[in-house]
Design an enzyme around this catalytic site. Structure first.
Site, PDB file in Angstrom:
ATOM      1  N   VAL A  88       2.489  -2.162   8.903  1.00  0.00           N
ATOM      2  CA  VAL A  88       1.650  -3.357   9.065  1.00  0.00           C
ATOM      3  C   VAL A  88       0.498  -3.119  10.048  1.00  0.00           C
ATOM      4  O   VAL A  88       0.578  -2.265  10.930  1.00  0.00           O
ATOM      5  CB  VAL A  88       2.484  -4.597   9.489  1.00  0.00           C
ATOM      6  CG1 VAL A  88       3.009  -5.344   8.296  1.00  0.00           C
ATOM      7  CG2 VAL A  88       3.608  -4.230  10.403  1.00  0.00           C
ATOM      8  N   GLU A  89      -0.571  -3.898   9.858  1.00  0.00           N
ATOM      9  CA  GLU A  89      -1.819  -3.697  10.617  1.00  0.00           C
ATOM     10  C   GLU A  89      -1.679  -4.245  12.044  1.00  0.00           C
ATOM     11  O   GLU A  89      -2.092  -5.372  12.333  1.00  0.00           O
ATOM     12  CB  GLU A  89      -2.955  -4.402   9.864  1.00  0.00           C
ATOM     13  CG  GLU A  89      -4.340  -4.129  10.408  1.00  0.00           C
ATOM     14  CD  GLU A  89      -4.924  -2.796   9.938  1.00  0.00           C
ATOM     15  OE1 GLU A  89      -4.148  -1.896   9.571  1.00  0.00           O
ATOM     16  OE2 GLU A  89      -6.153  -2.668   9.979  1.00  0.00           O
ATOM     17  N   MET A 113       0.827  -1.220   0.000  1.00  0.00           N
ATOM     18  CA  MET A 113       0.000   0.000   0.000  1.00  0.00           C
ATOM     19  C   MET A 113       0.856   1.262   0.000  1.00  0.00           C
ATOM     20  O   MET A 113       0.606   2.181  -0.773  1.00  0.00           O
ATOM     21  CB  MET A 113      -0.949  -0.008   1.206  1.00  0.00           C
ATOM     22  CG  MET A 113      -1.907  -1.166   1.236  1.00  0.00           C
ATOM     23  SD  MET A 113      -2.903  -1.311  -0.273  1.00  0.00           S
ATOM     24  CE  MET A 113      -4.030   0.052  -0.088  1.00  0.00           C
ATOM     25  N   ASP A 169      10.824   3.626   5.493  1.00  0.00           N
ATOM     26  CA  ASP A 169      10.571   2.259   5.952  1.00  0.00           C
ATOM     27  C   ASP A 169      11.682   1.926   6.967  1.00  0.00           C
ATOM     28  O   ASP A 169      12.592   2.727   7.185  1.00  0.00           O
ATOM     29  CB  ASP A 169      10.578   1.269   4.775  1.00  0.00           C
ATOM     30  CG  ASP A 169       9.772   0.006   5.058  1.00  0.00           C
ATOM     31  OD1 ASP A 169       8.671  -0.153   4.503  1.00  0.00           O
ATOM     32  OD2 ASP A 169      10.257  -0.833   5.871  1.00  0.00           O
ATOM     33  N   SER A 207      -7.048  -0.816   7.513  1.00  0.00           N
ATOM     34  CA  SER A 207      -8.235  -1.366   6.874  1.00  0.00           C
ATOM     35  C   SER A 207      -9.238  -1.867   7.901  1.00  0.00           C
ATOM     36  O   SER A 207     -10.401  -2.066   7.566  1.00  0.00           O
ATOM     37  CB  SER A 207      -7.855  -2.488   5.908  1.00  0.00           C
ATOM     38  OG  SER A 207      -6.909  -3.332   6.478  1.00  0.00           O
ATOM     39  N   ASN A 263      -6.564  -1.603  -2.827  1.00  0.00           N
ATOM     40  CA  ASN A 263      -5.450  -2.269  -3.524  1.00  0.00           C
ATOM     41  C   ASN A 263      -5.903  -2.758  -4.904  1.00  0.00           C
ATOM     42  O   ASN A 263      -6.950  -3.397  -4.973  1.00  0.00           O
ATOM     43  CB  ASN A 263      -5.022  -3.456  -2.642  1.00  0.00           C
ATOM     44  CG  ASN A 263      -3.778  -4.131  -3.140  1.00  0.00           C
ATOM     45  OD1 ASN A 263      -3.012  -3.582  -3.920  1.00  0.00           O
ATOM     46  ND2 ASN A 263      -3.574  -5.364  -2.692  1.00  0.00           N
ATOM     47  N   HIS A 318      -8.328   5.542   3.698  1.00  0.00           N
ATOM     48  CA  HIS A 318      -8.324   4.112   3.368  1.00  0.00           C
ATOM     49  C   HIS A 318      -8.318   3.928   1.853  1.00  0.00           C
ATOM     50  O   HIS A 318      -9.354   4.071   1.194  1.00  0.00           O
ATOM     51  CB  HIS A 318      -9.556   3.442   4.012  1.00  0.00           C
ATOM     52  CG  HIS A 318      -9.633   1.976   3.760  1.00  0.00           C
ATOM     53  ND1 HIS A 318     -10.815   1.296   3.646  1.00  0.00           N
ATOM     54  CD2 HIS A 318      -8.662   1.046   3.588  1.00  0.00           C
ATOM     55  CE1 HIS A 318     -10.575   0.024   3.411  1.00  0.00           C
ATOM     56  NE2 HIS A 318      -9.272  -0.159   3.365  1.00  0.00           N
TER      57      HIS A 318
END
Ligand SMILES: NC(=O)c1ccc[n+]([C@@H]2O[C@H](COP(=O)([O-])OP(=O)(O)OC[C@H]3O[C@@H](n4cnc5c(N)ncnc54)[C@H](O)[C@@H]3O)[C@@H](O)[C@H]2O)c1
Length: 430
Positions: free
Chosen positions: A110-111, A33, A52, A138, A162, A159
């Protein structure tokens, strides 16, 4: 943007008047994403610092960005010189250097709630007080992610879907502490990126995934009752969906899809209770994750150009018998279409009643752009209006024995009585 009403265009214009300009952006996380958001922003004239924690992810992000712009050059939508200029506006980094000059940051790590808290803490220490901070979560609530922030008023959800360069929709999520100015800034930035932003409130699943969950749960219930999943897919494709629900789940990834569905269902326990015989859970337990590992409801082999081609699997039909306690059952195309669409319509009307989204048009736009709702039907609410609230109420009465998801909402009852339309009841720009 074409096809939107004058009222909705006016809504966007008013956001533009209230927005702060985003001239320099940053993206945290160079994954699927983050990489997509970076190239989309840069290609639309907003330079990006892409941060990152792993050099190989930054390299991958730059590689993806390069292939994206090369594709545009090949299609003659951009010259090689322009492509090089776009790439030169992306600054990959492992550090927070330069973040004091950034007007807007999108977090796409990351979620994981703990990680997002940590990253926001770091961010608030390096950006200006008025820098917009957005999250691309998400499934997590905006209020939960932003709970420890010093300046939660500048925190908003953006949001993206993808693949980011292709999907036109962005849900802009307003938490309870998000300022209107931050919402307007996010809306205007998304428009600048060539996207269609739809403002939604902070609730489990936001708008699109919440409505999609009601639909996929109707599918799970049909399978549990004994319906054949390929027949359900064919019925929904005949209705106009680009792919049926089983195939869709294979494309999303059954592990991802079922996790999202479980998290969202937990937020609406009355209408979305635990499903005892859950086909997604079964598929996951058999390591049938969909296209990503070549086997889900269907099996996949690559064609000459490497694209996955689906095939029926006798093994899956056999497997599913284990979660069909009353055996297999013929269900008519009409019943399948009615139950799947009615589940979607009732949840969509709940979203309007709960003010998750401002208007019927915005809701439909989100479904058309976010989940490939059949274009000729115009969206769940436009379709409901074409049937009429009276017919919707009759269908609710026909299927309500199957669960509270088919319980008619107050608006369905009211409009069935008055003969009014959902579009008039929930107009844009009000
Ligand atoms: N993949 C999807 O289809 C999709 C769709 C919509 C939203 N999202 C959401 O977007 C977010 C990112 O998902 P993804 O699929 O791109 O994940 P991903 O695993 O592809 O990428 C995550 C990236 O974050 C980096 N990262 C980890 N910790 C970091 C830190 N402290 N600082 C900076 N970078 C860090 C990782 O190295 C990795 O490159 C998640 O919140 C996810 O829920 C994903």
């Amino acid at each position: 943007m074409s096809g939107l009403s004058a009222e909705l265009k006016q809504v966007f214009k008013e956001h533009g008047d209230k927005a702060r300009p985003v001239k320099q952006a940053a993206v945290l996380g160079a994954g699927i994403m983050g990489g997509g958001i970076t190239i989309t922003s840069a290609a639309h004239g907003v330079p990006v610092i892409m941060k990152d924690i792993a050099q190989e992810q930054l390299d991958l992000g730059m590689k993806t960005a390069t292939s994206q712009v090369n594709r545009l050059v090949k299609k003659e939508q951009m010259t090689q010189e322009q492509a090089n200029q776009v790439l030169a506006t992306i600054e990959p980094t492992l550090e927070y250097e330069g973040f004091d000059k950034v007007d807007g940051v999108i977090e796409a790590v990351v979620e994981n709630l703990g990680l997002k808290h940590k990253v926001l803490d770091q961010l608030e220490a390096v950006v200006r007080k008025d820098t917009l901070i957005a999250t691309n979560t998400s499934s997590l609530r905006i209020d939960d992610i932003g709970q420890h922030m010093k300046h939660p008023e500048r925190f908003v959800g953006m949001h993206f879907f993808n693949p980011v360069p292709v999907m036109p929709l962005v849900e802009i999520i307003q938490g309870t502490r998000t300022s209107d100015e931050s919402v307007s800034t996010a809306v205007t930035w998304a428009l600048k990126m060539g996207k269609t932003p739809i403002v939604v409130q902070d609730c489990p699943g936001f708008l699109v995934n919440r409505i999609l969950t009601a639909y996929t749960r109707a599918f799970l219930q049909l399978i549990e009752e004994g319906a054949d999943f390929e027949h359900v897919d064919k019925s929904m494709e005949a209705f106009g969906w680009p792919m049926g629900p089983a195939y869709l789940e294979d494309v999303i990834g059954i592990d991802t899809g079922s996790h999202v569905s479980d998290v969202i269902s937990a937020g609406y326990p009355e209408r979305m209770p635990h499903i005892e015989n859950d086909a997604f859970r079964l598929m996951k337990s058999k390591d049938r994750l969909g296209q990503k590992n070549g086997k889900g409801f269907y099996e996949y082999t690559p064609d000459d150009s490497g694209r996955p081609q689906k095939h029926s699997s006798a093994e899956v039909h056999e497997l599913l018998k284990a979660i069909q306690p009353n055996g297999q059952k013929d269900v008519s195309v009409e019943e399948i279409q009615q139950r799947m669409m009615l589940a979607m319509i009732t949840e969509a009307v709940h979203c309007l009643e709960d003010k998750v989204v401002n208007s019927a048009e915005e809701l439909d736009t989100a479904l058309l752009m976010g989940v490939g709702f059949p274009r000729d039907k115009g969206g769940a609410i436009r379709y409901a209006d074409s049937l009429g609230a009276k017919a919707i109420l009759e269908q609710c009465e026909q299927y309500r024995h199957l669960g509270t998801q088919y319980e008619p909402t107050a608006t369905i009852r009211k409009l069935a009585e008055t003969g009014g339309s959902f579009y008039d009841e929930f107009p844009a720009g009000n």
